[in-house]
Design an enzyme around this catalytic site. Structure first.
Site, PDB file in Angstrom:
ATOM      1  N   HIS A  43       6.977  -3.068   9.289  1.00 16.69           N
ATOM      2  CA  HIS A  43       5.552  -2.731   9.274  1.00 16.69           C
ATOM      3  C   HIS A  43       4.678  -3.972   9.132  1.00 16.69           C
ATOM      4  CE1 HIS A  43       2.229   0.117   8.719  1.00 16.69           C
ATOM      5  NE2 HIS A  43       1.740  -0.802   7.909  1.00 16.69           N
ATOM      6  N   TYR A  46       6.310  -7.204  11.967  1.00 19.53           N
ATOM      7  CA  TYR A  46       6.468  -6.985  13.416  1.00 19.53           C
ATOM      8  C   TYR A  46       7.703  -7.718  13.945  1.00 19.53           C
ATOM      9  CZ  TYR A  46       1.682  -5.244  13.144  1.00 19.53           C
ATOM     10  OH  TYR A  46       0.561  -4.539  12.806  1.00 19.53           O
ATOM     11  N   LYS A  85     -10.215  -1.443  15.785  1.00 23.92           N
ATOM     12  CA  LYS A  85      -8.759  -1.466  15.684  1.00 23.92           C
ATOM     13  C   LYS A  85      -8.220  -0.047  15.535  1.00 23.92           C
ATOM     14  CE  LYS A  85      -5.120  -3.489  12.880  1.00 23.92           C
ATOM     15  NZ  LYS A  85      -4.887  -4.217  11.650  1.00 23.92           N
ATOM     16  N   HIS A  89      -0.708   6.373  10.856  1.00 24.74           N
ATOM     17  CA  HIS A  89      -0.301   6.870   9.545  1.00 24.74           C
ATOM     18  C   HIS A  89       0.609   8.063   9.755  1.00 24.74           C
ATOM     19  CE1 HIS A  89      -1.925   6.025   5.283  1.00 24.74           C
ATOM     20  NE2 HIS A  89      -1.431   4.934   5.810  1.00 24.74           N
ATOM     21  N   GLU A 306       0.619   0.382  -3.461  1.00 25.61           N
ATOM     22  CA  GLU A 306      -0.281   0.565  -2.315  1.00 25.61           C
ATOM     23  C   GLU A 306      -1.422   1.498  -2.678  1.00 25.61           C
ATOM     24  OE1 GLU A 306       1.785   1.440   1.329  1.00 25.61           O
ATOM     25  OE2 GLU A 306       2.934  -0.426   1.235  1.00 25.61           O
ATOM     26  N   SER A 307      -1.869   1.419  -3.912  1.00 23.37           N
ATOM     27  CA  SER A 307      -3.049   2.197  -4.304  1.00 23.37           C
ATOM     28  C   SER A 307      -4.175   1.884  -3.332  1.00 23.37           C
ATOM     29  CB  SER A 307      -3.483   1.818  -5.722  1.00 23.37           C
ATOM     30  OG  SER A 307      -2.530   2.263  -6.655  1.00 23.37           O
ATOM     31  N   SER A 540       4.291   1.206  15.145  1.00 16.65           N
ATOM     32  CA  SER A 540       4.944   2.157  14.261  1.00 16.65           C
ATOM     33  C   SER A 540       6.308   2.498  14.842  1.00 16.65           C
ATOM     34  CB  SER A 540       4.089   3.417  14.125  1.00 16.65           C
ATOM     35  OG  SER A 540       4.839   4.424  13.467  1.00 16.65           O
TER      36      SER A 540
END
Lengths: 755, 245
Positions: A43, A46, A85, A89, A306-307, A540
C-alpha cells in the site's frame, strides 16, 4: 527476538529483512520493524507496481504537480490550479461499509486540502456483486450512507460517479473515491520538511489504537495486551475534519508553513518519514507528546495507529504562536512534538529516550521494488473468442413476458439492469448542490462545477470497465481513459489531466501481474494520445477472496476545464424538434457488452476496438461544437449502446421522445443478433448530440472537416422511443414506460424492505 | 443600520464551526443581490450592525447529538435573540432552522426524515403567507422550486402547537406538487401538515428546510429562491422609508 514468525506477521520476506539489517547495520527493535513493515507494505511502497507506474506519462505544460505528492495538480487558467486525486477504500468498506466508505472520503479530502486547495467536488466509483445476490443491498446501502454522511457534513458536493454490479465483485466490493479542490497555482503547499530546528506540529484528533492492522503489525506481546481493544476499521469524525479543513486553510493563508501532510495509511510513520525524505531532512519526535485517546499505548502502537483526522505540520521559525492561535480559534490544539534535523534520520523518542532510529530514505525511496513475473492468464484465449452464430435464442425471450420483439426485450433488460439504470437512489442521498456551483446535476455524464469569480467551470468523470479489462486489460484500460475523457469533452470541457486507481488481485500471481502491467501500458498509451497526463493515483492489490480475484479494474478520473461555464451542455435532450446526430460510427461490437452479459449470460469476445487518433478527433470536435454553441446536448455512447444512450437522453426531460433510423450492421447470420448489435453494440468513440435544425449544416461541415464520420439519425419529439433499422421498426416503446423501468431498477430492492 | 431606502442592506451570516452553506448565503446576498454581507463567527458577541440575520445550513457543531442542539449555547445566539426580540428579521435555513428550533426562537422540533435517508433534490413549496419580511415579494399560493438537502427535516410539534401555528397563520411554506397540490408523495420528509417553513408569532423570525440560497441563479436549476432574499430587502427598505418619513 526477531524470529521468522515475527517477520511473517509483519509480512516481511527474509530478503527484505536482510535489507533492513543493511540499512541499520544492526538488528531492528520491534518498533523499527513495525515502521519498515508498514512503509514497505504494498500500500505505501507500491513495490509491485512501481516499475510499471514509472512508464506512465506524467508531464505536460499544464501539469503543476505530478505523482509523488499528496495529490496532483493542473493549471486551469486565471492563475488557478485544480488539485485532485482518487483513492481506494475497498477492504475497509467490505468489513464495515459505512465507516469504511466514510473514512475513505475523509482521507481523500485531506489529501486535497493538504495541498492548500479548497475541496469543491467529490466523485465516487463503486463496484458490488449483483444486486440480487444476498448481502449486496446491505453493502450498497452502507457504502452510500457512509459517503453521504461524511461528504455532506463537510459541505463538499458529490457531483457524480458510477456504480457497477457484477458477481466478480461479490467478495470484494470496490470503493474508489475522488476529490477535487482549487487553489491559487502559486500557493500550492507540499508535504515537505526542511529547515533544521523547525518545529514539527501534530494537530487534529487524538491517537488511538484504531486501524492498527492485524496482518502487518502484531507481535506476541502486542496481541496479548491489546488485541481486543483494536477495532479493525477506523471511525470517521467529519466534524473534526471540517475543523481541520477550515483551520488548515486559514493557516496556509499566513505563509507560516514549510510543509504539511495528513496522517493516512501508516499514520505518523508515513507522514514523518515521507516529509523528511522529500525535504532531504530528518525528523525527531517524542511520542509522549502525541495527544492520546487511550492510556498505555506503546511507541509501536502510536507510530502505526491510523486514527483519522490528524495532520503533521512543519512551521517556519518564529511563526509558532500565530499557527497555534488559528488552531485555537477552531478549538483545535496544535502540539509541537518534535523538530526537523539535519541527519536524515527518523528518530522516535519516548520521554527523551530513543525508541526507534531509522533513515527516512530507507523507509521511503529505498523501499524494495519488485519486477514480478508475469504470464497471460489461461482463460484469456478462449474468453476472447466469440462466435455470434453459435448463440442460441435467449431463454428469457420465451419465458412468458409478452414483449413485442427481441429488440424490445433487450432494451428493457438493459434499462432495468442496475449497472445501467438510474442511480438516483444513491445520488439523492449525497448533497450534490452545496457550494452552489453544480451546473450539471448528477445522473448522466460528467459532473460540472463552475468556478465563482471566473468564467470557467471544471468537468470531471470517473470511468472503468472491469469486464473489458478481464477480456483484454490493455484495451480495456485504454477504453476507460477514452470514456472518461469523452464524458468530460461532452460537456464542452477540455480534458487536462487524469488520476488512476488500479484495483487488482494478488500481484504475486503472474497472471494478475500480467493484467496489471498490460492495463498500465494501455493507460499510458491512451493518456499520451489524448493529452491527459497522470498526476497521481492509487494502487489497490490483493482484491481476492478464496483465490478468486476481481476483474482487473483500473478506474480513471479525468478532469477538464470549460472556458465559458455558461456554454456547458448536458446529456439530455432539450426540446422536441431537434435533430439527433451521431458523431462517430459503430460496427456492432458485442464483445464484453452489457447486452451479452444480460441476455446471454456471456462474458466473451474482444472489447470494442479503439483508434486513439479518431477518439481524439472526436473529442476535439465535440468540444468545438459546444464552444460555438452549435449543439444542445451531448451524450457519450457506451454501456448498452446506441439505443440505451438515446433512451437516457430522453429521460428526465418530461418525456421528450425520439425517432431514429440507424444503419444496420451485419455481424451474424441471425437477423435478431444483427439488430441487437446495431442497437446495443458498444463500439467506442461515439457521441449522440442534439442540434437545433438551423445548426445541422454547420455541425456536419465541421465534422467532415475534422474527419469524424457523422450521420443524422433522427429527431427528438413525441412521447415514444421509436427506432428503425434496415427498413423495419425494431423498437417502439413509450418513454414513460421505459423511464419507469430505468428509474426504479435500483430503488425496488430497497422499497420492498420498508413496505 | 439602514436609514434610507437607497442604502444597501447588510446581511449577517452566522458561522458555526460546522456551517457549510455560509458561503452560499453570502454569495446570494452579495454577488447575486448586490447587497452587503458579513460573516459573524459564533463566538462573537456583536452582529456588526446588520439589518438582517441569516443562520445558514450545515452541521453547526457536528450535530452528533441532535441537529442544532449545541449551537444555541454559542455566544452569538444571545445577540440573535435580542435582535429578534427587537423585531429584526432573522432567517434560518435548513440547519439554521434547526438551530432556531433548539434555541426556542421557533416552536417545534425536527425528526429524522420519514425514509430515514438524507435527501438532496429539488422540491416544490407553496407560499402560505406573504406578511413576513421573507415572503412579501411572493404571491399568496405561489409555488417555488428549491432544493432540499437534509437528513432531519421531518418537522414535528404537538397537535396543540400545530393548531396554534395554523390559527396564527404561522405556517409559511408547505411541500406541494408543482401545481401547488398537497399530496403525500410531494412531502419529502414526512413533516406534519407538510410544513416546510414557519415563522414566530411576531412574524420576523422565519425558518425553512429548503435552501433558497441554492436557488438564486438559473444555471443552478432554479432562481425562485431570490424572492425570499428580495422580500427582506424590500421589507427593510420600506421600513427605512417609513422611519425616514
Amino acid at each position: 527476538m526477531i524470529d521468522p514468525q515475527v517477520l511473517e506477521r509483519h509480512q516481511l520476506k527474509p530478503d527484505e529483512y536482510d535489507r533492513i539489517l543493511q540499512f541499520l547495520g544492526r538488528e531492528p527493535n520491534l518498533t523499527e520493524l513495525g515502521l519498515f513493515s508498514v512503509m514497505w507494505s504494498e500500500h505505501c511502497s507500491y513495490k509491485s507496481s512501481r516499475v510499471h507506474l514509472k512508464t506512465l506519462p506524467t508531464e505536460g505544460p499544464q501539469v503543476l504537480q505530478g505523482p509523488g505528492e499528496n495529490a496532483g495538480a493542473v493549471d486551469i487558467g486565471d492563475g488557478l490550479a485544480a488539485v485532485f486525486k482518487i483513492e481506494s477504500h475497498n477492504h475497509p468498506s467490505f468489513i464495515e461499509p459505512y465507516q469504511g466508505a466514510a473514512t475513505g472520503v475523509g482521507g481523500i479530502i485531506r489529501d486535497i486540502f493538504t495541498m492548500g486547495a479548497r475541496p469543491i467536488a467529490l466523485l465516487n466509483s463503486l463496484r458490488f456483486g449483483a444486486l440480487d445476490m444476498p448481502g449486496t443491498p446491505r453493502l450498497l446501502e452502507g457504502v452510500v450512507a457512509g459517503i453521504a454522511g461524511y461528504g455532506n457534513s463537510m459541505g463538499i458536493p458529490t457531483v457524480g460517479g458510477e456504480i457497477t454490479f457484477d458477481p466478480a465483485y461479490a467478495g470484494n466490493p470496490l470503493v474508489n473515491v475522488f476529490c477535487l479542490g482549487v487553489a491559487k497555482a502559486s500557493d500550492i503547499i507540499k508535504g515537505v520538511a526542511s529547515g533544521v530546528g523547525n518545529a514539527v506540529y501534530y494537530v487534529g484528533a487524538k491517537t488511538g489504537r484504531d486501524g492498527i492492522h492485524g496482518a502487518t503489525m502484531a507481535s506476541a506481546e502486542f496481541d496479548e495486551r491489546s488485541a481486543e481493544k483494536r477495532p479493525a476499521v477506523q471511525v470517521g469524525d467529519p466534524f473534526m475534519e471540517k475543523l481541520l479543513l477550515e483551520a488548515c486553510l486559514e493557516v496556509m493563508k499566513t505563509d507560516a508553513l514549510i510543509g504539511i501532510q495528513d496522517m493516512g495509511a501508516a499514520g505518523l510513520t508515513c507522514s514523518t518519514s515521507e516529509m523528511g525524505s522529500r525535504g532531504g531532512a530528518g525528523i525527531e519526535i517524542d511520542i509522549s507528546l502525541v495527544p492520546q485517546r487511550e492510556s498505555g499505548m506503546t511507541p509501536y502502537e502510536i507510530m502505526l495507529s491510523e486514527s483519522q483526522e490528524r495532520m503533521l505540520l512543519v512551521v517556519k521559525p518564529g511563526r509558532e504562536a500565530e499557527v497555534e492561535r488559528i488552531f485555537e480559534k477552531w478549538d483545535l490544539h496544535a502540539v509541537s512534538i518534535g523538530r526537523v534535523t539535519a541527519d536524515g534520520m527518523l528518530r522516535v523518542r519516548e520521554r527523551g529516550q530513543v525508541v526507534a532510529e531509522v533513515p527516512t530514505g530507507a523507509l521511503t525511496d529505498q523501499a524494495p521494488v519488485y519486477r514480478r513475473p508475469m504470464t497471460p492468464p489461461d482463460y484469456l484465449a478462449d474468453a476472447q473468442r466469440l462466435d455470434l452464430d453459435a448463440l442460441e435464442r435467449p431463454r428469457a425471450l420465451d419465458a412468458g413476458r409478452t414483449l413485442s420483439s427481441p429488440a424490445t426485450h433487450g432494451l428493457f433488460a438493459l434499462l432495468g439492469s442496475p449497472t445501467i439504470a438510474s442511480k438516483r437512489w444513491a445520488y439523492r442521498q449525497y448533497d450534490h448542490m452545496v457550494r452552489t456551483n453544480t451546473i450539471n446535476l448528477p445522473g448522466l455524464g460528467a459532473g460540472v462545477v463552475r468556478l465563482k469569480g471566473t468564467d470557467r467551470a471544471l468537468a470531471m468523470s470517473l470511468d472503468g470497465n472491469g469486464r473489458y479489462c478481464y477480456l483484454d486489460p490493455y484495451r480495456g484500460a485504454m477504453l476507460a481513459v477514452a470514456e472518461s475523457a469523452r464524458n468530460v469533452a461532452c460537456t464542452g470541457a477540455r480534458p487536462l489531466g487524469a488520476t488512476n486507481c488500479l484495483n487488482f488481485g494478488n500481484p504475486e500471481r503472474p497472471e494478475i501481474m500480467w493484467q496489471l502491467a498490460k492495463a498500465v501500458e494501455g493507460l499510458g498509451a491512451a493518456c499520451r494520445a489524448l493529452g491527459v497526463p497522470i498526476t497521481g493515483g492509487n494502487v489497490s492489490l490483493y482484491n481476492e477472496t478464496d483465490g478468486a480475484a476481481i476483474y482487473p479494474t483500473p478506474v480513471i478520473g479525468v478532469v477538464g476545464v470549460l472556458d465559458h461555464a455558461d456554454r456547458v451542455v448536458g446529456s439530455r435532450f432539450r426540446a422536441p424538434g431537434d435533430v439527433i446526430v451521431l458523431l462517430g460510427e459503430g460496427s456492432g461490437e458485442l464483445g464484453g457488452s452489457e447486452y451479452l452479459k444480460l441476455v446471454y449470460d456471456l462474458v466473451r469476445g474482444a472489447p470494442p476496438a479503439l483508434d486513439l487518433d479518431r477518439e481524439r478527433a472526436l473529442q476535439e470536435l465535440v468540444i468545438a461544437l459546444v464552444g460555438e454553441r452549435l449543439i444542445r446536448s451531448a451524450s457519450d455512447c457506451s454501456e448498452g449502446g446506441l439505443a440505451v444512450t438515446v433512451g437516457e437522453c430522453s429521460f428526465g426531460t418530461g418525456g421528450i421522445g425520439a425517432e431514429l433510423s440507424v444503419e444496420p450492421v451485419n455481424v451474424a447470420r441471425n437477423p435478431h443478433l444483427n439488430v441487437a448489435a446495431t442497437l446495443f453494440g458498444e463500439s467506442a468513440s461515439r457521441i449522440v448530440v442534439s442540434v437545433a435544425g438551423d445548426a445541422v449544416t454547420a455541425v456536419l461541415k465541421q465534422a467532415a472537416a475534422a474527419g469524424v464520420p457523422t450521420r443524422v439519425i433522427g429527431r427528438t419529439g413525441g412521447d415514444r422511443l421509436r427506432i428503425a433499422t434496415g427498413g423495419d421498426i425494431v423498437i417502439d416503446v413509450s418513454i414513460e414506460e421505459a423511464e419507469r423501468v430505468w428509474s426504479t431498477a435500483i430503488e425496488r430492492y430497497f422499497v420492498k424492505k420498508v413496505a | 443600520m439602514l436609514t434610507r431606502a437607497g442604502d444597501t442592506v447588510k446581511f449577517a451570516v452566522i458561522v458555526f464551526p460546522g456551517s457549510n452553506c455560509d458561503e452560499d448565503a453570502y454569495h446570494a446576498a452579495t454577488a447575486v443581490l448586490g447587497q452587503k454581507a458579513e460573516y459573524v463567527w459564533h463566538k462573537d458577541t456583536d452582529l456588526k450592525g446588520a439589518d438582517v440575520v441569516v443562520l445558514p445550513g450545515g452541521f453547526a457543531h457536528g450535530d452528533y447529538l441532535r441537529t442544532g442542539a449545541m449551537a444555541r449555547f454559542s455566544p452569538i445566539m444571545r445577540e440573535v435573540r435580542t435582535f429578534a426580540e427587537r423585531g429584526g428579521p432573522v432567517l434560518g435555513i435548513c440547519n439554521g432552522f434547526q438551530v432556531l428550533l433548539e434555541a426556542g426562537l421557533l416552536p417545534g422540533a425536527m425528526l429524522r426524515n420519514r425514509g430515514l435517508k438524507f435527501r438532496c433534490e429539488h422540491v416544490h413549496i407553496r407560499v402560505e403567507q406573504t406578511d413576513t419580511p421573507f415572503t412579501l415579494a411572493c404571491r399568496g399560493g405561489q409555488v417555488l422550486r428549491m432544493p432540499i438537502a437534509h437528513g432531519e427535516g421531518n418537522y414535528f410539534a404537538e397537535p396543540d402547537v400545530i393548531a396554534r401555528l395554523e390559527a396564527n397563520r404561522q405556517v409559511i411554506f408547505r411541500y406541494t406538487t408543482a401545481e401547488g397540490e398537497l399530496r403525500d408523495d410531494a412531502n419529502p420528509n414526512g413533516s406534519v401538515s407538510a410544513i416546510a417553513g414557519i415563522c414566530n408569532d411576531t412574524r420576523n423570525v422565519v425558518g425553512l428546510m429548503p435552501h433558497p440560497e441554492r436557488a438564486c441563479e438559473s444555471p443552478l436549476g432554479s432562481a425562485d429562491g431570490l424572492l425570499i432574499f428580495e422580500s427582506v430587502v424590500q421589507s427593510l427598505k420600506a421600513g427605512a422609508l417609513v422611519a425616514g418619513a
